[in-house]
Design an enzyme around this catalytic site. Structure first.
Site, PDB file in Angstrom:
ATOM      1  N   SER A 195       0.834  -1.195   0.000  1.00 58.81           N
ATOM      2  CA  SER A 195       0.000   0.000   0.000  1.00 58.81           C
ATOM      3  C   SER A 195       0.879   1.259   0.000  1.00 58.81           C
ATOM      4  O   SER A 195       1.665   1.461  -0.929  1.00 58.81           O
ATOM      5  CB  SER A 195      -0.969  -0.024   1.188  1.00 58.81           C
ATOM      6  OG  SER A 195      -1.963   0.959   1.058  1.00 58.81           O
ATOM      7  N   ASP A 227      -9.798  -3.208  -6.467  1.00 62.39           N
ATOM      8  CA  ASP A 227      -9.270  -2.585  -5.254  1.00 62.39           C
ATOM      9  C   ASP A 227     -10.048  -1.300  -4.948  1.00 62.39           C
ATOM     10  O   ASP A 227     -10.078  -0.375  -5.768  1.00 62.39           O
ATOM     11  CB  ASP A 227      -7.787  -2.247  -5.459  1.00 62.39           C
ATOM     12  CG  ASP A 227      -7.091  -1.830  -4.166  1.00 62.39           C
ATOM     13  OD1 ASP A 227      -7.783  -1.335  -3.252  1.00 62.39           O
ATOM     14  OD2 ASP A 227      -5.863  -1.979  -4.076  1.00 62.39           O
ATOM     15  N   HIS A 272      -8.297  -4.836  -1.435  1.00 69.47           N
ATOM     16  CA  HIS A 272      -7.071  -4.161  -1.020  1.00 69.47           C
ATOM     17  C   HIS A 272      -6.346  -5.028   0.009  1.00 69.47           C
ATOM     18  O   HIS A 272      -6.822  -5.205   1.137  1.00 69.47           O
ATOM     19  CB  HIS A 272      -7.401  -2.787  -0.425  1.00 69.47           C
ATOM     20  CG  HIS A 272      -6.189  -1.946  -0.147  1.00 69.47           C
ATOM     21  ND1 HIS A 272      -5.439  -1.374  -1.146  1.00 69.47           N
ATOM     22  CD2 HIS A 272      -5.597  -1.598   1.016  1.00 69.47           C
ATOM     23  CE1 HIS A 272      -4.440  -0.680  -0.611  1.00 69.47           C
ATOM     24  NE2 HIS A 272      -4.513  -0.823   0.708  1.00 69.47           N
TER      25      HIS A 272
END
Length: 518
Positions: free
Chosen positions: A278, A411, A440
């Site tokens: 991320s 996502d 995600h």
């Protein structure tokens, strides 16, 4: 005008009536309009009082009645069909309804959900190597049958990992940085020898070494015989702030110091890789692009997972109502808690500045927090300037370390149209693996997600095992070919933009070659 045509049964001749009023005038005493004069006249009733006209009238009435009956029968057939269908569905056993729903969902799952991942990469040595050496890329991704929705994958993966994965016993090292700040490096070296490769892991926005997705990768690396060091950002992992500065996605200065320190710490024969998840992927990606030559000399391979490629679009996506915005509020709350944990150091520093700490602690979105705090702390005029500087999708051409990326098309933090597929298809060192589902940092698969063998961890292990152990030397050979293509591409681009710079670069390369020969 409606005309009626009937056949006289007695004479067999056709009688033509110009209108219904003309036909029924004798019976109903209607008026008719005389031709061309506009004068109404009363017709004598005796004109139509004969058997022939009566038979015509009777035939026409029977024809009309038969037409009405046929129309009524047609409507009744449709009504009966719909009524029968409704009655069948109403009286259908619940078990049958459930079975039909399950069959429909299975068909949907097999057609729309289960798909082979897309590999966005230029046709060259890197893509060919991945297809040969990483078997997971050639198989279809089978998301958890009862959990395919992106937000469900995101939340459930976090819950399952946090409940099932035990804590990791790290060896903690406190690294002092050049500006006086401190970061925590958590080492996991159980079962490793001196030659075991090492992977630096960068957590997400507010993550640290005990985050569930970090533990998933740590255990996967441990099973493969690789050591791991988790880089906790400033103020995270239980470390007090020594300076007012926190961290941001566009700044890779701390990472530079960490990578150099780890390289000095490890034995010379130990290969080094790096993974970012991320926001950690943003920091690592910016390091690979801005410090391209340095990164190539230190890192053998890199990987990023669920990175928000275009931060502008990612920020807009996470603020969409309703579920996305709830996830965004959760992350914004985590940022505020991080700031609140170090409130003492900020209260005095920003007392007379334009940074309102109390207002920042009430932020409901990530963008609001970045606008009021992060952008100002790192010297950006506006939050959009910060997001543009952190974005990766326009920097892939500068990366010279083999980089494998894992993203999901659904996502919630990054829409599909923001993934730089076209740029990756022209890049020598970047391959983006895009699964149809996964959310995600989710990527749950199977009937019941296993905590030991997950898609994210399996791809992580397969890639780094081949790249860092490299027992046959094939990965190093592939990396050399990739670098040759990278230099050739840079030369062409430089020739097109500035012939003078190209001449200077060629002279410098020739000088370096002569020095090596001496």
């Amino acid at each position: 005008m409606l005309c009626a045509l009937v056949r006289s049964p007695s004479t067999g001749q056709k009688a033509l009536y110009r209108s219904v009023t003309e036909l029924f005038g004798a019976v109903h005493d209607v008026r008719w309009l005389s031709a061309g004069r506009g004068v109404y006249q009363r017709q004598p009733q005796s004109q139509f009082q004969n058997p022939t006209h009566r038979q015509d009238l009777l035939s026409l009435s029977r024809l009309a009645e038969s037409s009405k009956l046929s129309v009524r029968s047609l409507h009744s057939e449709h009504d009966a069909m719909f009524y029968s269908m409704y009655a069948y569905l109403s009286n259908l056993p619940r078990l049958h309804v459930l079975g039909m729903a399950v069959v429909a969902y299975v068909v949907y799952y097999l057609i729309q959900v289960v798909k082979r991942p897309i590999i966005a990469c230029s046709d060259g040595p890197f893509k060919q190597y991945l297809i040969r050496k990483v078997p997971t890329l050639e198989n279809k991704f089978w998301p958890t049958f009862w959990c395919v929705e992106s937000r469900a994958q995101t939340v459930l993966a976090s819950l399952l990992r946090s409940k099932s994965l035990p804590g990791v016993n790290y060896r903690r090292e406190i690294l002092s940085l050049k500006d006086g700040g401190e970061v925590a490096l958590d080492w996991m070296e159980e079962g490793c020898d001196a030659s075991s490769p090492c992977i630096i892991i960068l957590p997400g926005l507010t993550g640290e070494s005990q985050a569930e997705y970090i533990k998933c990768l740590v255990f996967a690396a441990q099973q493969a015989g690789m050591r791991v060091v988790v880089f906790n950002n400033r103020g995270l992992g239980g470390i007090e702030l020594k300076t007012p500065r926190l961290y941001c996605a566009a700044n890779c200065e701390d990472l530079c110091e960490v990578i150099q320190h780890v390289r000095r710490t490890l034995p010379a024969q130990c290969k080094l890789g790096a993974t970012g998840i991320s926001m950690g992927g943003l920091i690592l990606g910016n390091y690979l692009a801005r410090k391209s030559d340095e990164a190539r000399n230190i890192l053998s391979a890199a990987k990023i997972i669920s990175v928000p490629w275009d931060v502008h679009k990612g920020s807009a996506s996470i603020e969409k109502p309703v579920i996305n915005s709830l996830l965004g509020r959760h992350l914004a709350g985590s940022l505020c808690r991080t700031l609140r944990n170090h409130l003492d150091i900020y209260r005095d520093i920003y007392q007379d500045s334009d940074i309102d700490i109390q207002r920042i602690l009430r932020c409901k979105t990530i963008k609001e927090f970045d606008e009021l705090f992060t952008a100002k702390q790192f010297g950006y005029a506006h939050v959009n300037d910060y997001y543009s500087d952190a974005t990766l999708h326009n920097k892939l051409d500068h990366i010279s370390v083999p980089l494998l990326c894992l993203s999901a098309a659904d996502d919630p933090f990054q829409p599909l149209d923001a993934i730089p597929i076209k740029a990756a298809n022209q890049c020598t060192h970047v391959a983006i693996v895009i699964t149809a589902r996964g959310g995600h940092i989710g990527f749950l698969e199977g009937w019941w997600p296993s905590t030991k063998d997950q898609y994210m961890g399996r791809l992580f292990t397969e890639y780094f095992t081949k790249a860092l152990f490299d027992e046959d030397g094939e990965f190093q050979h592939t990396a050399n070919k990739m670098h040759e293509r990278f230099l050739a591409k840079q030369t062409v681009a430089m020739a097109a933009s500035s012939p003078v710079l190209l001449a200077k670069k060629l002279d410098a390369d020739q000088l370096d070659h002569k020095v090596k020969l001496m």
